[in-house]
Design a protein around this motif. Sequence first.
Motif, short mmCIF file in Angstrom:
data_model
loop_
_atom_site.label_atom_id
_atom_site.label_comp_id
_atom_site.label_asym_id
_atom_site.label_seq_id
_atom_site.Cartn_x
_atom_site.Cartn_y
_atom_site.Cartn_z
N LEU A 1 0.89 -1.43 0.12
CA LEU A 1 0.13 -0.08 -0.07
C LEU A 1 0.85 1.28 0.01
O LEU A 1 0.62 2.25 -0.58
CB LEU A 1 -1.06 0.04 1.28
CG LEU A 1 -2.51 -0.58 0.82
CD1 LEU A 1 -2.33 -2.01 0.63
CD2 LEU A 1 -3.11 -0.38 2.52
N ILE B 1 -6.19 -0.45 -5.24
CA ILE B 1 -5.30 -1.66 -4.73
C ILE B 1 -5.58 -2.81 -5.46
O ILE B 1 -6.79 -3.58 -5.25
CB ILE B 1 -5.22 -1.70 -3.10
CG1 ILE B 1 -5.03 -0.29 -2.63
CG2 ILE B 1 -4.32 -2.65 -2.66
CD1 ILE B 1 -5.35 -0.29 -1.38
N ASN C 1 -7.84 -3.48 3.55
CA ASN C 1 -6.98 -2.16 2.90
C ASN C 1 -7.04 -1.07 4.08
O ASN C 1 -6.10 -0.27 4.17
CB ASN C 1 -7.73 -1.87 1.55
CG ASN C 1 -7.59 -2.77 0.79
OD1 ASN C 1 -6.68 -3.51 0.47
ND2 ASN C 1 -8.28 -2.74 -0.49
#
Length: 323
Positions: A211, A307, A239
């Motif tokens: 990330l 992502i 996430n």
Amino acid sequence: MYLLDLIVFLELPYDPDQDAGEKRAVRREYRAIHKDMEGQRPSNIKDCTVDNLADAAKRADKVFYKVKNPTEATLDSSVLLQLTASHAQMARSLKSGSGTFDIDDYLANLVSFMGGHKLDNQNPDDPDADDALLDAPLDWDKIGRTTLAKSKRVPVVGFMLGPLSIEQKKRAPVKRAKLEKNKADERKPQELKEEDIARSVNETTKNVATLESILAETGAINLFRFVVNPKSFAQSVENMFYLSFLIRDGKVALDTDEQGEPTIFGCAQPSDEDYADGLRKRQIVFELDMATWKRAIDVFEITEPTIPTRESSKMKIGNKWYG
């Protein structure tokens, strides 16, 4: 006379602020009655008369009208108990002709008067005794009519407290059947050895680094467009979880743009000098439920995740895989 005494008794108030001198006077009078009763104890009952006991009871009644606190009421109870003990001892010491009053002889004659039989020559525990004689009912009406002629009170219905006889019930022993286990149904727990558990790579550290690199490429971006995966609600929550580590370490900052939308961007980690100058960490609780996830997809028109979608991790325990 009785009505007047009852009214006076009902009007007795509880007064915690009673005058101290009045309370001392009440206690003094009770101590005087108690001292006079000392010479009329059961050991000295021969020198006591019924008039002495009646006079002490009347004195206690007069003093009781001045009682307004529990301490003085306790003294009154003590005097009444002492009077009761003296009366009982005097009753036992009464003489009838040349002999004293015998309670056992009185009860035996009372039983005979009501149609019962004396047990002088019979043992109640003797199994050969005549049960008809031992269990013969007593004629209570006969003694009642005799005593009623000596009393002016109206006979009323009354109840005795408790049963006249109690039959003790024997508790039957309860035998519990022993639980027998079938050996064939028993199962031994599966033993796991260290080599049976496949050690997985630390996914958290790896995903946090991923990330960080993605955010370095995208630059400042809307929080929801960065963490929300429109194809997986579970990975959207993951996430957000991984992003919280970057914000905690000071590698990512969270702010709002001109439109008021939450925005995240990479930043340099603060040093000890920054904290010494007054920089403070702040924490927030962010709730991401299914409704918020769907709302974010519709509002920000998210069709592809920023992502990439990760493969579901699996772990092998023994001969089975869990994911």
